[in-house]
Design a protein around this motif. Structure first.
Motif, mmCIF file in Angstrom:
data_model
loop_
_atom_site.group_PDB
_atom_site.id
_atom_site.type_symbol
_atom_site.label_atom_id
_atom_site.label_comp_id
_atom_site.label_asym_id
_atom_site.label_seq_id
_atom_site.Cartn_x
_atom_site.Cartn_y
_atom_site.Cartn_z
ATOM 1 N N GLY A 21 0.793 -1.230 0.000
ATOM 2 C CA GLY A 21 0.000 0.000 0.000
ATOM 3 C C GLY A 21 0.823 1.277 0.000
ATOM 4 N N ARG A 22 2.136 1.157 -0.085
ATOM 5 C CA ARG A 22 3.006 2.339 -0.050
ATOM 6 C C ARG A 22 3.523 2.681 -1.432
ATOM 7 N N LEU A 23 3.500 3.959 -1.777
ATOM 8 C CA LEU A 23 4.020 4.392 -3.069
ATOM 9 C C LEU A 23 5.540 4.275 -3.122
ATOM 10 N N TRP A 24 6.220 4.782 -2.110
ATOM 11 C CA TRP A 24 7.693 4.807 -2.095
ATOM 12 C C TRP A 24 8.218 3.442 -1.680
ATOM 13 N N PHE A 25 9.031 2.824 -2.551
ATOM 14 C CA PHE A 25 9.598 1.521 -2.227
ATOM 15 C C PHE A 25 11.063 1.696 -1.820
ATOM 16 N N PRO A 26 11.472 1.172 -0.669
ATOM 17 C CA PRO A 26 12.847 1.320 -0.182
ATOM 18 C C PRO A 26 13.807 0.337 -0.848
ATOM 19 N N VAL A 27 14.170 0.636 -2.070
ATOM 20 C CA VAL A 27 14.909 -0.321 -2.893
ATOM 21 C C VAL A 27 16.325 -0.579 -2.368
ATOM 22 N N LEU A 28 16.986 0.419 -1.818
ATOM 23 C CA LEU A 28 18.322 0.155 -1.267
ATOM 24 C C LEU A 28 18.253 -0.767 -0.055
ATOM 25 N N GLN A 29 17.253 -0.580 0.781
ATOM 26 C CA GLN A 29 17.104 -1.465 1.927
ATOM 27 C C GLN A 29 16.844 -2.905 1.478
ATOM 28 N N LEU A 30 16.142 -3.051 0.353
ATOM 29 C CA LEU A 30 15.884 -4.378 -0.194
ATOM 30 C C LEU A 30 17.187 -5.086 -0.538
ATOM 31 N N VAL A 31 18.032 -4.426 -1.341
ATOM 32 C CA VAL A 31 19.254 -5.090 -1.816
ATOM 33 C C VAL A 31 20.345 -5.161 -0.758
ATOM 34 N N GLU A 32 20.337 -4.206 0.184
ATOM 35 C CA GLU A 32 21.389 -4.201 1.206
ATOM 36 C C GLU A 32 21.044 -5.032 2.441
ATOM 37 N N HIS A 33 19.766 -5.131 2.778
ATOM 38 C CA HIS A 33 19.391 -5.777 4.037
ATOM 39 C C HIS A 33 18.449 -6.972 3.880
ATOM 40 N N ALA A 34 17.407 -6.836 3.067
ATOM 41 C CA ALA A 34 16.429 -7.925 2.952
ATOM 42 C C ALA A 34 16.991 -9.125 2.194
ATOM 43 N N PHE A 35 17.557 -8.896 1.022
ATOM 44 C CA PHE A 35 18.081 -10.030 0.251
ATOM 45 C C PHE A 35 19.127 -10.837 1.027
ATOM 46 N N PRO A 36 20.083 -10.182 1.719
ATOM 47 C CA PRO A 36 21.069 -10.989 2.465
ATOM 48 C C PRO A 36 20.450 -11.828 3.584
ATOM 49 N N ARG A 37 19.357 -11.353 4.162
ATOM 50 C CA ARG A 37 18.693 -12.136 5.207
ATOM 51 C C ARG A 37 17.969 -13.351 4.628
ATOM 52 N N LEU A 38 17.483 -13.195 3.398
ATOM 53 C CA LEU A 38 16.713 -14.262 2.760
ATOM 54 C C LEU A 38 17.580 -15.270 2.028
ATOM 55 N N ASP A 39 18.779 -14.862 1.645
ATOM 56 C CA ASP A 39 19.630 -15.699 0.798
ATOM 57 C C ASP A 39 21.069 -15.587 1.296
ATOM 58 N N LYS A 40 21.557 -16.625 1.929
ATOM 59 C CA LYS A 40 22.915 -16.612 2.492
ATOM 60 C C LYS A 40 23.992 -16.623 1.407
ATOM 61 N N LYS A 41 23.597 -16.909 0.178
ATOM 62 C CA LYS A 41 24.577 -16.916 -0.917
ATOM 63 C C LYS A 41 24.474 -15.648 -1.777
ATOM 64 N N TYR A 42 23.889 -14.614 -1.201
ATOM 65 C CA TYR A 42 23.722 -13.329 -1.889
ATOM 66 C C TYR A 42 24.654 -12.296 -1.255
ATOM 67 N N ARG A 43 25.227 -11.438 -2.088
ATOM 68 C CA ARG A 43 26.044 -10.313 -1.612
ATOM 69 C C ARG A 43 25.656 -9.047 -2.365
ATOM 70 N N PHE A 44 25.844 -7.924 -1.702
ATOM 71 C CA PHE A 44 25.678 -6.612 -2.327
ATOM 72 C C PHE A 44 26.990 -5.864 -2.184
ATOM 73 N N GLU A 45 27.428 -5.240 -3.274
ATOM 74 C CA GLU A 45 28.671 -4.474 -3.244
ATOM 75 C C GLU A 45 28.480 -3.137 -3.941
ATOM 76 N N VAL A 46 29.151 -2.132 -3.392
ATOM 77 C CA VAL A 46 29.287 -0.853 -4.071
ATOM 78 C C VAL A 46 30.648 -0.916 -4.737
ATOM 79 N N ALA A 47 30.663 -0.815 -6.066
ATOM 80 C CA ALA A 47 31.891 -0.995 -6.840
ATOM 81 C C ALA A 47 32.439 0.347 -7.319
ATOM 82 N N GLU A 48 33.729 0.411 -7.439
ATOM 83 C CA GLU A 48 34.367 1.617 -7.958
ATOM 84 C C GLU A 48 34.143 1.712 -9.462
ATOM 85 N N TYR A 49 34.256 2.931 -9.952
ATOM 86 C CA TYR A 49 34.071 3.178 -11.387
ATOM 87 C C TYR A 49 35.042 2.322 -12.201
ATOM 88 N N ASP A 50 36.270 2.183 -11.726
ATOM 89 C CA ASP A 50 37.274 1.400 -12.456
ATOM 90 C C ASP A 50 36.829 -0.041 -12.678
#
Length: 167
Positions: A21-50
Motif C-alpha cells: 500500500g506504499r508508493l515509495w519503495f525502499p529499494v536500497l534497503q531491499l538489496v542491502e538488508h532484505a536479500f542478504p537475510r533471505l539468501d545466504k549466498k547473496y552479496r551486495f557491493e558498491v563498486a568503484e568506477y574502475d
C-alpha cells in the motif's frame, strides 16, 4: 516472462514486505538488508568506477552465489533518492529475483529474441512495476508519480502510458 507475470512478482514482493500500500519503495534497503537475510549466498557491493566502467550496475552469478554490484556514483545518487539511480538498483534487483538462478542471467543463444524473453527487458519491466505500482498510481500525474514513487519523470510517464494502454 510477460509484463503481467512480472507485475505479480513485484506485487508479491511488496506484499511479503508489507509494502503493497506504499508508493515509495525502499529499494536500497531491499538489496542491502532484505536479500542478504533471505539468501545466504547473496552479496551486495558498491563498486568503484574502475571496476564497472560504463555499467551502472551488474548482477553476477558465481556457482550458487549471486552478487549485485552498483557503481559508487550511482549508489550515492540512489542513496540521495535520485529517481534514475533508484531505478538502476531496482533493475538489478529484478535480475536477481527473475534470473539469478537461471541461465538467462548472462546468456542468449542466438536467434531472434522476443522482447518478453529478453532478460534486460524483463529487468526493466520489473523496475517499473516495483517502483510504480499500477494499483496505487491510477489517476495520478507523471509529476506526482515521480515525486511520490521516487522515480524519474521519464520513468513515471513511461509507466503511466503503459497502464493507460491496458498493459
Amino acid at each position: 516472462m510477460k509484463r503481467a507475470e512480472i507485475r505479480v512478482v513485484a506485487h508479491n514482493l511488496r506484499r511479503s514486505l508489507g509494502l503493497e500500500g506504499r508508493l515509495w519503495f525502499p529499494v536500497l534497503q531491499l538489496v542491502e538488508h532484505a536479500f542478504p537475510r533471505l539468501d545466504k549466498k547473496y552479496r551486495f557491493e558498491v563498486a568503484e568506477y574502475d571496476e564497472l566502467g560504463d555499467s551502472h550496475g551488474l548482477t553476477e552469478r558465481d556457482g550458487d552465489s549471486v552478487c549485485i554490484k552498483i557503481r559508487e556514483d550511482i549508489y550515492d545518487r540512489a542513496y540521495a533518492d535520485e529517481g534514475r539511480d533508484r531505478g538502476t538498483v531496482a533493475h538489478e534487483a529484478g535480475h536477481y529475483l527473475l534470473h539469478a538462478r537461471s541461465p538467462a542471467l548472462h546468456s542468449h543463444f542466438g536467434g531472434e529474441l522476443k522482447s518478453y524473453e529478453d532478460p534486460e527487458w524483463q529487468a526493466k519491466a520489473f523496475q517499473g512495476e516495483l517502483l510504480v505500482p499500477k494499483h496505487l498510481v491510477v489517476g495520478m500525474s507523471a509529476v506526482d508519480v515521480a515525486r511520490e514513487c521516487g522515480v524519474s519523470y521519464d520513468a513515471a510517464e513511461y509507466q503511466l502510458k503503459l497502464y493507460a494502454a491496458g498493459k
